[in-house]
Design a protein around this motif. Structure first.
Motif, mmCIF file in Angstrom:
data_model
loop_
_atom_site.group_PDB
_atom_site.id
_atom_site.type_symbol
_atom_site.label_atom_id
_atom_site.label_comp_id
_atom_site.label_asym_id
_atom_site.label_seq_id
_atom_site.Cartn_x
_atom_site.Cartn_y
_atom_site.Cartn_z
ATOM 1 N N ASN A 236 0.597 -1.925 18.698
ATOM 2 C CA ASN A 236 1.639 -1.468 17.594
ATOM 3 C C ASN A 236 1.618 -2.414 16.496
ATOM 4 N N GLU A 237 0.682 -2.259 15.621
ATOM 5 C CA GLU A 237 0.522 -3.017 14.321
ATOM 6 C C GLU A 237 0.969 -2.587 13.180
ATOM 7 N N THR A 238 1.723 -3.519 12.444
ATOM 8 C CA THR A 238 2.557 -2.967 11.147
ATOM 9 C C THR A 238 1.640 -2.598 10.122
ATOM 10 N N GLY A 239 2.013 -1.400 9.453
ATOM 11 C CA GLY A 239 1.277 -0.688 8.455
ATOM 12 C C GLY A 239 1.996 -0.898 7.047
ATOM 13 N N VAL A 240 1.424 -0.474 5.890
ATOM 14 C CA VAL A 240 1.835 -0.441 4.823
ATOM 15 C C VAL A 240 3.240 0.375 4.686
ATOM 16 N N ASP A 241 4.438 -0.193 4.003
ATOM 17 C CA ASP A 241 5.625 0.383 4.064
ATOM 18 C C ASP A 241 6.409 0.462 5.383
ATOM 19 N N LEU A 386 -9.631 0.742 -1.782
ATOM 20 C CA LEU A 386 -8.733 1.657 -2.408
ATOM 21 C C LEU A 386 -7.465 1.425 -1.841
ATOM 22 N N GLY A 387 -7.060 1.255 -0.465
ATOM 23 C CA GLY A 387 -5.587 0.833 -0.216
ATOM 24 C C GLY A 387 -5.044 -0.478 -0.777
ATOM 25 N N ASN A 388 -6.183 -1.391 -0.806
ATOM 26 C CA ASN A 388 -5.654 -2.514 -1.675
ATOM 27 C C ASN A 388 -5.060 -2.424 -3.010
ATOM 28 N N ILE A 389 -6.073 -1.661 -3.716
ATOM 29 C CA ILE A 389 -5.875 -1.351 -5.268
ATOM 30 C C ILE A 389 -4.707 -0.567 -5.230
ATOM 31 N N GLY A 390 -4.286 0.403 -4.357
ATOM 32 C CA GLY A 390 -3.197 1.162 -4.338
ATOM 33 C C GLY A 390 -2.000 0.681 -4.365
ATOM 34 N N VAL A 391 -1.842 -0.530 -3.376
ATOM 35 C CA VAL A 391 -0.562 -1.173 -3.331
ATOM 36 C C VAL A 391 -0.400 -1.842 -4.557
ATOM 37 N N GLN A 392 -1.532 -2.561 -5.132
ATOM 38 C CA GLN A 392 -1.335 -3.260 -6.529
ATOM 39 C C GLN A 392 -0.998 -2.412 -7.536
ATOM 40 N N ALA A 393 -1.308 -1.238 -7.642
ATOM 41 C CA ALA A 393 -1.020 -0.177 -8.690
ATOM 42 C C ALA A 393 0.282 0.256 -8.582
ATOM 43 N N ARG A 394 0.730 0.369 -7.210
ATOM 44 C CA ARG A 394 2.224 0.709 -7.210
ATOM 45 C C ARG A 394 3.230 -0.298 -7.564
ATOM 46 N N THR A 400 2.967 6.500 -7.551
ATOM 47 C CA THR A 400 4.013 6.364 -6.515
ATOM 48 C C THR A 400 3.540 6.630 -5.129
ATOM 49 N N ASP A 401 2.422 7.435 -5.004
ATOM 50 C CA ASP A 401 1.782 7.868 -3.811
ATOM 51 C C ASP A 401 0.447 7.906 -3.900
ATOM 52 N N ARG A 403 -2.017 8.497 -1.191
ATOM 53 C CA ARG A 403 -2.760 9.435 -0.418
ATOM 54 C C ARG A 403 -2.911 10.831 -1.189
ATOM 55 N N PRO A 404 -2.206 11.314 -1.950
ATOM 56 C CA PRO A 404 -2.476 12.569 -2.685
ATOM 57 C C PRO A 404 -3.797 12.239 -3.711
ATOM 58 N N LEU A 405 -3.579 11.090 -4.585
ATOM 59 C CA LEU A 405 -4.715 10.844 -5.460
ATOM 60 C C LEU A 405 -6.050 10.522 -4.818
ATOM 61 N N ILE A 406 -6.178 9.996 -3.457
ATOM 62 C CA ILE A 406 -7.221 9.888 -2.835
ATOM 63 C C ILE A 406 -7.893 11.212 -2.457
ATOM 64 N N ALA A 407 -7.108 11.960 -1.946
ATOM 65 C CA ALA A 407 -7.385 13.367 -1.469
ATOM 66 C C ALA A 407 -8.077 14.193 -2.582
ATOM 67 N N ALA A 408 -7.572 13.926 -3.920
ATOM 68 C CA ALA A 408 -7.836 14.671 -5.000
ATOM 69 C C ALA A 408 -9.116 14.376 -5.693
ATOM 70 N N THR A 409 -9.502 12.640 -5.603
ATOM 71 C CA THR A 409 -10.543 12.326 -6.372
ATOM 72 C C THR A 409 -11.661 11.587 -5.518
ATOM 73 N N GLN A 410 -11.614 11.640 -4.285
ATOM 74 C CA GLN A 410 -12.782 11.061 -3.649
ATOM 75 C C GLN A 410 -13.654 12.075 -2.903
ATOM 76 N N PRO A 411 -14.936 11.717 -2.557
ATOM 77 C CA PRO A 411 -15.879 12.651 -2.145
ATOM 78 C C PRO A 411 -15.297 12.596 -0.653
ATOM 79 N N LEU A 412 -15.180 13.655 -0.171
ATOM 80 C CA LEU A 412 -14.835 13.750 1.458
ATOM 81 C C LEU A 412 -15.626 14.766 2.023
ATOM 82 N N ARG A 413 -16.039 14.734 3.321
ATOM 83 C CA ARG A 413 -17.063 15.349 4.069
ATOM 84 C C ARG A 413 -16.234 16.135 5.116
ATOM 85 N N HIS A 414 -16.582 17.410 5.598
ATOM 86 C CA HIS A 414 -15.682 17.891 6.688
ATOM 87 C C HIS A 414 -16.663 18.571 7.837
#
Length: 432
Positions: A236-241, A386-394, A400-401, A403-414
């Motif tokens: 059980n490790e602490t995460g962001v937020d 990206l997580g590091n930068i995201g916390v700083q940007a927030r 504010t959030d 994950r939606p930005l990552i999902a909309a802007t990053q190339p993902l493979r399924h």
């Protein structure tokens, strides 16, 4: 690097590289800087604030002789009830028990906090990394006074805690680079930053942060401190937020990295090896990736073939066969960890997100989908950054959030599971 039988980090070399990188920032200006590294390792400071000794690498074997002494002071059952931490022989509390400097040091700083201190002159302990030490109370989110006192450590050795998004100081003028730039605490454990950047669109997801280690688990709002979780070696490790990263460490791509080193090959040679491995029959030979034989640096292919011979399996003879053995075995490890994470936490898993360098390994991603019977979304590769930068940007009020930005802007493979799970059921029983 190894010197006089001890494996060390070249922390001053890393620090020099950071300063060199900052000096090359275009325009000579940053709005914020955040530091993340790996977990558990640390530096000790003396009364004058200077580093007492070069930090020892977690793959050094110095803790082997002290683990039983630690457990005589605090039982494994009590440790888990308090810190909720997976037993790993390199956890910080075992390293401190083996460290002759711990009794005389004024302060302990985990690796990202040490670098931040050198940059700013400000001391602190960021929570996501503090939670990996074994000295942190998983339920309260504070240092565990009970564990610290039972181990005979001085409470003042541990600095005040801070959370991702908190200010961590400003770059010192005498560094000669970007003086006064704000430093922001981020998810300083690289996995915490990576999980913050998982492009999940719903709550019922699992993640695998796949690099040197595969960290496979689920995100929760509260720790799971059960005997069953301890027996399964979940952490059980602490995460962001304030989230909880309920996961298990799996040896990960370290197995391939050390194999390439043994063969005198580089990462550029890996794609061709993976292509050849895809043509090797599936699940012909598998290993337990977490067996102690595979932890130290060295000749990984010989250890893999020895494991297969010892367990009565066909012995892989070529690099392609060894690579196939590794990726099949890692997929099995992912399958086992995620099934246990779901059962122990009660969280149903609908999709698996693979982030980090391993998300670019198409064969491993497809095999993970096949083994788990779940769809896999792979990416982003640079999730930690990206997580590091995201916390700083927030913290700067720019979003504010994340994950939606990552999902909309990053190339993902399924990847979709192919075929029945029956072969994987049988292979899991051969891990030894």
């Amino acid at each position: 690097m190894r010197a006089a039988g001890t494996l060390y980090w070249d922390v001053l070399g890393l620090y020099r590289d950071i300063l060199d990188g900052l000096a090359r920032i275009p325009g000579g200006r940053l709005d914020s800087l955040g530091v993340d590294t790996w977990a558990v390792d640390y530096g000790l400071l003396g009364p004058d604030g200077r580093l007492l000794g070069n930090p020892v690498h977690y793959r050094d074997d110095r803790t082997a002789s002290v683990i039983s002494d630690v457990h005589a002071k605090v039982s494994p059952e009590r440790l888990y009830a308090l810190n909720g931490l997976q037993f790993l022989p390199f956890n910080t509390l075992y390293q401190l028990a083996a460290d002759p400097l711990a009794d005389t040091a004024e302060a302990l700083l985990l690796m990202p906090d040490l670098i931040s201190y050198w940059l700013t002159g400000e001391r602190g302990a960021e929570r996501t990394n503090a939670s990996t030490t074994g000295l942190y109370d998983a339920a309260t989110g504070e240092w565990s006074r009970e564990i610290v006192e039972a181990l005979g450590l001085r409470p003042e050795l541990l600095p005040a805690l801070r959370s991702p998004g908190d200010p961590a100081g400003r770059l010192l003028p005498d560094l000669g680079v970007l003086p006064g730039t704000p430093v922001t605490a981020v998810g300083s454990h690289d996995t915490a930053s990576a999980i913050a950047a998982v492009p999940a669109t719903g709550p019922n997801f699992a993640y695998i942060s796949c690099g040197t280690w595969s960290l496979a688990g689920v995100e929760l709002s509260e720790p799971v401190l059960t005997d069953a979780g301890r027996a399964a070696n979940f952490t059980n490790e602490t995460g962001v937020d304030g989230t909880v990263r309920y996961l298990r460490n799996i040896m990960g791509l370290w197995l391939l990295q050390e194999s390439l080193r043994t063969w005198n090959l580089g990462t550029a040679d890996l794609p061709a090896l993976l292509d050849a491995a895809a043509d090797v029959p599936a699940l012909r030979s598998v290993i337990d990736p977490d067996h102690p034989d595979f932890f130290p640096p060295g000749d990984m292919p010989s250890r893999i073939t020895a494991f297969c011979e010892r367990t009565g399996q066909p012995v892989p003879a070529s690099p392609a066969e060894i690579v196939r053995c590794v990726v099949d075995s890692l997929a099995l490890g992912h399958r086992k960890a995620l099934r246990q994470a779901s059962a122990l936490s009660g969280l149903p898993i609908e999709v698996v997100h693979i982030v980090g360098g391993g998300s670019g390994n198409a064969l491993l991603c497809q095999l993970t989908a096949d083994a788990t019977g779940l769809p896999v979304t792979a990416g982003p590769t640079e999730a930690t950054a990206l997580g590091n930068i995201g916390v700083q940007a927030r913290a700067q009020g720019l979003l504010t959030d994340l994950r939606p930005l990552i999902a909309a802007t990053q190339p993902l493979r399924h990847y979709t599971p192919a075929g029945p799970s029956t072969p994987w059921d049988g292979a899991e029983s051969r891990l030894g």
